[in-house]
Write an enzyme that holds these catalytic residues in place. Sequence first.
Site, mmCIF file in Angstrom:
data_model
loop_
_atom_site.group_PDB
_atom_site.id
_atom_site.type_symbol
_atom_site.label_atom_id
_atom_site.label_comp_id
_atom_site.label_asym_id
_atom_site.label_seq_id
_atom_site.Cartn_x
_atom_site.Cartn_y
_atom_site.Cartn_z
ATOM 1 N N ASP A 67 0.729 -1.159 -0.083
ATOM 2 C CA ASP A 67 0.109 0.130 0.161
ATOM 3 C C ASP A 67 1.122 1.136 0.009
ATOM 4 O OD1 ASP A 67 -1.902 1.985 0.495
ATOM 5 O OD2 ASP A 67 -2.136 1.484 2.623
ATOM 6 N N THR A 93 -2.989 30.279 19.983
ATOM 7 C CA THR A 93 -3.304 30.203 18.541
ATOM 8 C C THR A 93 -2.985 28.778 18.232
ATOM 9 O OG1 THR A 93 -2.365 32.519 18.294
ATOM 10 C CG2 THR A 93 -2.019 30.824 16.343
ATOM 11 N N ASP A 111 -6.501 3.465 -3.770
ATOM 12 C CA ASP A 111 -6.645 3.170 -2.195
ATOM 13 C C ASP A 111 -7.938 3.177 -1.520
ATOM 14 O OD1 ASP A 111 -6.789 5.840 -2.965
ATOM 15 O OD2 ASP A 111 -5.660 6.891 -0.958
ATOM 16 N N THR A 164 -2.921 11.616 4.877
ATOM 17 C CA THR A 164 -2.353 12.986 4.199
ATOM 18 C C THR A 164 -3.650 13.731 3.793
ATOM 19 O OG1 THR A 164 -0.461 11.894 3.496
ATOM 20 C CG2 THR A 164 -1.027 14.074 2.477
#
Length: 251
Positions: free
Chosen positions: A7, A171, A98, A121
Amino acid sequence: MSCLLLDAGNTRLKWALLDGPHWLAQGVCAYAELAGLPAQLAPWPAVQRILACNVAGPAVAKQLAACWPALPIAWLKSSAAQAGVRNGYLRPEQLGADRWAALIGARALRQTDLLVVMAGTAMTVDALSSTGEFLGGVIVPGFRLMREALARGTADLGLPDGATATFARSTGEAIVNGALAALSGAIAQQYAQLSAYSGRSVQILLSGGDAARIAPCLPPALAAQLIRIDNLVLHGLAQLAQRDSNQEASA
């Protein structure tokens, strides 16, 4: 017959070695270390077949082919139907390999209405009906990409880290919690869509490198339907490899 499953994702390679239906070994390999992968597999039965899914591009495909020059790699490509899953894309071949493998793996594991979430990702959230029909889905930037986009597109935000919080008070916390809210919100929206479409209870299969980060952020109603599973793409490839072996045995 020993079969190597590969993969090739956007950031790293995940692999598994099978002997028939039995998983002998599995692992992760950085692309910079691909040349050493055959040596890692040396203690196990010699690889006789390779089935791979690649979304990392042609350069990685070339690297993988060079690792086993005597064995042709069977590259998975999306199709209109395979292994009990029907592809609802307008152009089935455009669906990422995928995502297709993950849907096949999900279908093999559960035959109910499913939301198949791959958190890497990029994060994909795909709807799979109880009859095996892939209805469609969404693609959003993953956790890291969201943070990097803010860092690139603004002058002062950078990449500060932060803890999860009900109300962010720095932040770093605001960026981290904003990204997690966007990701969990995409899952919740698709969950509502599939629930309304099917009129039945929907389960969520969550896989990928950011699964552990996202799971605690889901609303309680969704968390109750959540199933975490590692390497869902490899499970899909294993399903296809086993079907091929069964067909060869019966031929």
